[in-house]
Design an enzyme around this catalytic site. Structure first.
Site, PDB file in Angstrom:
ATOM      1  N   SER A 165       0.833  -1.192   0.000  1.00 22.76           N
ATOM      2  CA  SER A 165       0.000   0.000   0.000  1.00 22.76           C
ATOM      3  C   SER A 165       0.878   1.255   0.000  1.00 22.76           C
ATOM      4  O   SER A 165       1.675   1.454  -0.920  1.00 22.76           O
ATOM      5  CB  SER A 165      -0.972  -0.049   1.175  1.00 22.76           C
ATOM      6  OG  SER A 165      -1.970   0.938   1.061  1.00 22.76           O
TER       7      SER A 165
ATOM      8  N   ASP B  70      -9.541  -3.973  -5.947  1.00 20.84           N
ATOM      9  CA  ASP B  70      -8.956  -2.838  -5.247  1.00 20.84           C
ATOM     10  C   ASP B  70      -9.219  -1.565  -6.055  1.00 20.84           C
ATOM     11  O   ASP B  70      -8.939  -1.531  -7.252  1.00 20.84           O
ATOM     12  CB  ASP B  70      -7.447  -3.066  -5.104  1.00 20.84           C
ATOM     13  CG  ASP B  70      -6.726  -1.984  -4.319  1.00 20.84           C
ATOM     14  OD1 ASP B  70      -7.358  -0.989  -3.929  1.00 20.84           O
ATOM     15  OD2 ASP B  70      -5.511  -2.157  -4.103  1.00 20.84           O
TER      16      ASP B  70
ATOM     17  N   HIS C  59      -8.145  -4.482  -1.545  1.00 12.59           N
ATOM     18  CA  HIS C  59      -6.909  -3.892  -1.042  1.00 12.59           C
ATOM     19  C   HIS C  59      -6.499  -4.578   0.264  1.00 12.59           C
ATOM     20  O   HIS C  59      -7.342  -5.041   1.033  1.00 12.59           O
ATOM     21  CB  HIS C  59      -7.129  -2.391  -0.794  1.00 12.59           C
ATOM     22  CG  HIS C  59      -5.878  -1.627  -0.559  1.00 12.59           C
ATOM     23  ND1 HIS C  59      -5.005  -1.307  -1.573  1.00 12.59           N
ATOM     24  CD2 HIS C  59      -5.339  -1.107   0.576  1.00 12.59           C
ATOM     25  CE1 HIS C  59      -3.991  -0.635  -1.074  1.00 12.59           C
ATOM     26  NE2 HIS C  59      -4.162  -0.499   0.221  1.00 12.59           N
TER      27      HIS C  59
END
Length: 306
Positions: A153, A251, A281
């Site tokens: 991320s 995502d 995600h």
């Protein structure tokens, strides 16, 4: 493909977020409260907390040694958390799995967080630790070969930014970069990528949450037009290290990661993009107990062995 049923079941059981603005202190405390005790974590040969004395700063790091050996390749890991969450503890399980699956010595970076530490503090910590690892190879038992950077991320943002900074500084020791569902474009216009609309709601992280979650970082001085903040906006990608970019089908940030992979390839960089179906995600951090998603560690191992 729909959301993996095990992920869907977990998401369905989550409580609604509290009303009002995001509270970093409360959110951090909540994350830390869910960290399992050390006795319940994946065992390795050794796990040691150190201080990387890098430049003028001292950065806490946690060093994971998978097995006893004379020397190791090294992987420097940057945790995710939208630049204001996450710690050595909350992502300890990710670092342990990376060490076990790759056989590399993993150095996890406890970088400074927004908003208490304005941009570019956290990024500079990450870059400094990579330089420290190379300069202190004897201390780490580095074999002088693999020196990879990896992150999930927002940690993936730092991976791409650090790779660019190193290239610009003439520091060419980084051999690989690995990004798990990276955030590479912090311009949050919802029309910039189809996945922002296709995956806007119902898969965990939602498009409407991107702006408030990243506001702590952006309001601290991080300019989305700066390629250190939005690496996809870097004009010249030539000469960067080989890259593995792992994305989740569901995502909202899927498309920016996959576009960055194409841009790297167009610039002559050896880049692999791997999309995991049925995943939103954060699946490496939260759902790697599902065999289909634990495979991301094996894919990382194979990429780093190239």
């Amino acid at each position: 493909m729909p959301l993996h049923p095990d992920i869907a079941q977990v998401l369905a059981g989550l409580p609604a977020p509290p009303p009002g603005p995001l509270n970093p202190e409360a959110m951090r405390a909540g994350e830390e409260s869910r960290v399992p005790p050390v006795a319940d974590r994946l065992p390795l040969h050794s796990v040691e907390d150190l201080t990387a004395r890098a430049s003028a700063d001292e950065v806490p790091v946690r060093v994971y040694t998978p097995v006893e050996a004379d020397a190791y390749g090294v992987l420097v890991y940057f945790h995710g958390g939208a630049f204001f969450l996450g710690s050595l503890e909350t992502h300890d399980h990710v670092a342990r799995s990376l060490a076990k699956e790759t056989g590399l010595k993993v150095v996890s970076v406890g970088y400074r967080l927004a908003p208490e530490h304005p941009f570019p503090a956290g990024l500079e910590d990450c870059y400094a630790v990579v330089r420290w690892a190379a300069e202190n190879g004897g201390t780490l038992g580095w074999d002088g070969t693999t020196l990879a950077v990896a992150g999930d991320s927002s940690g993936g943002t730092f991976v791409a930014a650090v790779a660019g900074m190193a290239h610009d500084d003439g520091f060419h020791r980084i051999t690989h970069q690995v990004m798990f569902y990276p955030s590479l474009d912090l311009d949050f216009d919802v029309d910039r990528y189809p996945s922002l609309r296709e995956n806007a709601v119902g898969y965990g992280l939602e498009t409407a949450g991107l702006k408030p979650f990243n506001a702590f970082y952006l309001d601290s001085g991080a300019d989305p037009a700066d390629p250190r903040v939005s690496p996809i906006k870097r004009a010249d990608l030539t000469g960067l290290p080989p890259a593995l970019i792992i994305t989740g089908e569901l995502d909202p940030m899927r498309d920016e990661g996959e576009l960055y992979g194409r841009k790297l390839k167009d610039a002559g960089v050896d880049a692999t993009v791997s999309r995991y179906v049925g995943a939103g995600h954060g699946f490496v951090q939260h759902f790697s107990w599902i065999p289909e998603y634990h495979r991301a560690y094996a894919e990382t191992r194979d990429f780093l062995a190239r």
